[in-house]
Design an enzyme around this catalytic site. Structure first.
Site, PDB file in Angstrom:
ATOM      1  N   PRO A  13      60.395  52.000 -12.490  1.00  0.00           N
ATOM      2  CA  PRO A  13      59.934  53.037 -12.795  1.00  0.00           C
ATOM      3  C   PRO A  13      60.251  54.358 -11.886  1.00  0.00           C
ATOM      4  O   PRO A  13      60.476  54.022 -10.773  1.00  0.00           O
ATOM      5  CB  PRO A  13      58.266  52.888 -12.688  1.00  0.00           C
ATOM      6  CG  PRO A  13      58.081  51.734 -11.723  1.00  0.00           C
ATOM      7  CD  PRO A  13      59.544  50.784 -12.083  1.00  0.00           C
ATOM      8  N   ASN A  14      60.513  55.339 -12.626  1.00  0.00           N
ATOM      9  CA  ASN A  14      60.875  56.902 -11.771  1.00  0.00           C
ATOM     10  C   ASN A  14      62.245  56.619 -11.455  1.00  0.00           C
ATOM     11  O   ASN A  14      62.737  57.794 -10.987  1.00  0.00           O
ATOM     12  CB  ASN A  14      59.653  57.001 -10.659  1.00  0.00           C
ATOM     13  CG  ASN A  14      58.334  57.044 -11.199  1.00  0.00           C
ATOM     14  OD1 ASN A  14      58.115  57.772 -12.078  1.00  0.00           O
ATOM     15  ND2 ASN A  14      57.549  56.239 -10.657  1.00  0.00           N
ATOM     16  N   ARG A  21      63.560  63.826  -8.428  1.00  0.00           N
ATOM     17  CA  ARG A  21      62.264  63.401  -7.776  1.00  0.00           C
ATOM     18  C   ARG A  21      62.866  63.584  -6.403  1.00  0.00           C
ATOM     19  O   ARG A  21      63.687  62.815  -5.912  1.00  0.00           O
ATOM     20  CB  ARG A  21      61.772  62.114  -8.206  1.00  0.00           C
ATOM     21  CG  ARG A  21      62.609  60.933  -7.562  1.00  0.00           C
ATOM     22  CD  ARG A  21      62.357  59.628  -8.073  1.00  0.00           C
ATOM     23  NE  ARG A  21      61.270  58.988  -7.523  1.00  0.00           N
ATOM     24  CZ  ARG A  21      61.018  57.650  -7.267  1.00  0.00           C
ATOM     25  NH1 ARG A  21      61.738  56.643  -7.703  1.00  0.00           N
ATOM     26  NH2 ARG A  21      59.908  57.283  -6.672  1.00  0.00           N
ATOM     27  N   TYR A  26      65.462  60.854  -1.926  1.00  0.00           N
ATOM     28  CA  TYR A  26      66.596  59.860  -2.762  1.00  0.00           C
ATOM     29  C   TYR A  26      67.938  60.738  -2.936  1.00  0.00           C
ATOM     30  O   TYR A  26      68.548  60.051  -3.634  1.00  0.00           O
ATOM     31  CB  TYR A  26      65.703  59.997  -3.920  1.00  0.00           C
ATOM     32  CG  TYR A  26      64.437  58.944  -3.710  1.00  0.00           C
ATOM     33  CD1 TYR A  26      64.585  57.589  -3.776  1.00  0.00           C
ATOM     34  CD2 TYR A  26      63.310  59.419  -4.242  1.00  0.00           C
ATOM     35  CE1 TYR A  26      63.356  56.894  -3.272  1.00  0.00           C
ATOM     36  CE2 TYR A  26      61.926  58.912  -4.054  1.00  0.00           C
ATOM     37  CZ  TYR A  26      62.225  57.397  -3.509  1.00  0.00           C
ATOM     38  OH  TYR A  26      61.061  56.637  -3.622  1.00  0.00           O
ATOM     39  N   ASN A  77      65.798  46.920  -8.377  1.00  0.00           N
ATOM     40  CA  ASN A  77      65.170  47.864  -7.560  1.00  0.00           C
ATOM     41  C   ASN A  77      63.774  48.029  -8.561  1.00  0.00           C
ATOM     42  O   ASN A  77      63.790  48.974  -9.364  1.00  0.00           O
ATOM     43  CB  ASN A  77      65.785  49.168  -7.529  1.00  0.00           C
ATOM     44  CG  ASN A  77      64.950  50.129  -6.891  1.00  0.00           C
ATOM     45  OD1 ASN A  77      63.967  49.962  -6.423  1.00  0.00           O
ATOM     46  ND2 ASN A  77      65.834  51.166  -6.262  1.00  0.00           N
ATOM     47  N   ALA A  80      57.988  51.328  -7.541  1.00  0.00           N
ATOM     48  CA  ALA A  80      56.697  51.192  -7.176  1.00  0.00           C
ATOM     49  C   ALA A  80      56.152  49.853  -7.330  1.00  0.00           C
ATOM     50  O   ALA A  80      55.254  49.091  -6.576  1.00  0.00           O
ATOM     51  CB  ALA A  80      55.954  52.146  -7.487  1.00  0.00           C
ATOM     52  N   GLU A 101      67.057  42.186  -3.998  1.00  0.00           N
ATOM     53  CA  GLU A 101      66.367  43.283  -4.081  1.00  0.00           C
ATOM     54  C   GLU A 101      66.857  44.548  -3.455  1.00  0.00           C
ATOM     55  O   GLU A 101      67.414  44.255  -2.319  1.00  0.00           O
ATOM     56  CB  GLU A 101      65.045  43.306  -3.706  1.00  0.00           C
ATOM     57  CG  GLU A 101      63.941  44.191  -3.929  1.00  0.00           C
ATOM     58  CD  GLU A 101      62.715  43.954  -3.583  1.00  0.00           C
ATOM     59  OE1 GLU A 101      62.152  43.052  -4.216  1.00  0.00           O
ATOM     60  OE2 GLU A 101      62.019  44.539  -2.386  1.00  0.00           O
ATOM     61  N   HIS A 103      66.514  48.705  -2.427  1.00  0.00           N
ATOM     62  CA  HIS A 103      65.683  50.009  -2.403  1.00  0.00           C
ATOM     63  C   HIS A 103      66.833  50.972  -1.829  1.00  0.00           C
ATOM     64  O   HIS A 103      67.493  50.961  -0.811  1.00  0.00           O
ATOM     65  CB  HIS A 103      64.706  49.970  -1.353  1.00  0.00           C
ATOM     66  CG  HIS A 103      63.723  48.987  -2.102  1.00  0.00           C
ATOM     67  ND1 HIS A 103      62.965  49.183  -3.118  1.00  0.00           N
ATOM     68  CD2 HIS A 103      63.281  47.678  -1.552  1.00  0.00           C
ATOM     69  CE1 HIS A 103      62.052  48.045  -3.316  1.00  0.00           C
ATOM     70  NE2 HIS A 103      62.472  46.972  -2.452  1.00  0.00           N
ATOM     71  N   ARG A 110      58.877  54.265   5.726  1.00  0.00           N
ATOM     72  CA  ARG A 110      58.162  55.042   4.775  1.00  0.00           C
ATOM     73  C   ARG A 110      56.447  54.665   5.069  1.00  0.00           C
ATOM     74  O   ARG A 110      56.103  54.113   5.852  1.00  0.00           O
ATOM     75  CB  ARG A 110      58.487  55.223   3.500  1.00  0.00           C
ATOM     76  CG  ARG A 110      59.896  55.800   3.326  1.00  0.00           C
ATOM     77  CD  ARG A 110      60.646  55.679   1.987  1.00  0.00           C
ATOM     78  NE  ARG A 110      59.783  56.690   1.220  1.00  0.00           N
ATOM     79  CZ  ARG A 110      59.771  56.731   0.042  1.00  0.00           C
ATOM     80  NH1 ARG A 110      60.619  55.904  -0.700  1.00  0.00           N
ATOM     81  NH2 ARG A 110      59.083  57.447  -0.851  1.00  0.00           N
TER      82      ARG A 110
HETATM   83  C1  DQA Z   1      62.357  52.599  -3.953  1.00  0.00           C
HETATM   84  C2  DQA Z   1      61.282  52.616  -3.037  1.00  0.00           C
HETATM   85  C3  DQA Z   1      59.740  52.597  -3.683  1.00  0.00           C
HETATM   86  O1  DQA Z   1      58.760  52.374  -2.834  1.00  0.00           O
HETATM   87  C4  DQA Z   1      59.466  53.610  -4.505  1.00  0.00           C
HETATM   88  O2  DQA Z   1      58.155  53.541  -5.355  1.00  0.00           O
HETATM   89  C5  DQA Z   1      60.597  53.878  -5.674  1.00  0.00           C
HETATM   90  C6  DQA Z   1      62.120  53.884  -5.289  1.00  0.00           C
HETATM   91  C7  DQA Z   1      63.487  53.175  -3.558  1.00  0.00           C
HETATM   92  O3  DQA Z   1      64.307  52.726  -4.170  1.00  0.00           O
HETATM   93  O4  DQA Z   1      63.793  53.461  -2.278  1.00  0.00           O
HETATM   94  O5  DQA Z   1      60.375  54.323  -6.644  1.00  0.00           O
HETATM   95  O6  DQA Z   1      62.291  51.163  -4.749  1.00  0.00           O
END
Ligand code: DQA
Length: 155
Positions: A13-14, A21, A26, A77, A80, A101, A103, A110
């Protein structure tokens, strides 16, 4: 390096909002840039890479299930969902396809709620904080891992 290999790259998500964002976290590159970056690398390595994104937990689980018998490795990835989705953990644990995984940001630098990953224990490892490069490093790892596994099977 192993050819004819299939890797599924799954973004949660996102991540479709990259470039819009929180650019201070990012960066300014968009999700389309990320897709192109990963796809180009797949071509360079002569492997098949499917880059998928969903904002829905159920769809992410369906992507993971689909890797069984169809893909050699997963780069994920979970966004959240990393921090609370036992369902994604269980999906990764169900398929026995090696997963890394990734990120973009360093989750350990963070907010405290990001320090825990409930999905990483179902993965072979985690790469965090290396931006887009993390995806390529994860692919490199899977390529080496799968080629050495195939060599062991041949021997
Ligand atoms: C993320 C880190 C997560 O905490 C966050 O909710 C994301 C992006 C990252 O790629 O840094 O959506 O996975």
């Amino acid at each position: 390096m192993a050819e004819n290999l299939k890797i599924m790259v799954i973004n949660g998500p996102n991540l479709n909002m990259l470039g819009i964002r929180e650019p201070e976290v990012y960066g300014n590159h968009t999700y389309a840039d990320l897709e192109a970056y990963i796809e180009e690398y797949g071509e360079k390595c002569s492997i098949e890479v499917a880059v998928l994104q969903s904002n829905s937990e159920g769809e992410l689980i369906d992507f993971i299930h689909h890797t069984l018998g169809n893909f050699d490795g997963i780069v994920i990835n979970p966004g959240a969902y990393t921090h609370y989705s036992y369902a994604i953990h269980d999906a990764l644990a169900s398929v026995e396809v090696p997963a890394v995984e990734v990120h973009l940001s360093n989750i350990h630098k963070r907010e405290e709620f990001r320090h825990t990953s409930v999905t990483a224990p179902a993965c072979v490892g985690q790469i965090t904080g290396l931006g887009f490069r993390g995806y390529l490093l994860a692919i490199d790892y899977l390529l080496e891992e799968v080629s050495s596994r195939d060599k062991e099977i041949e021997a």
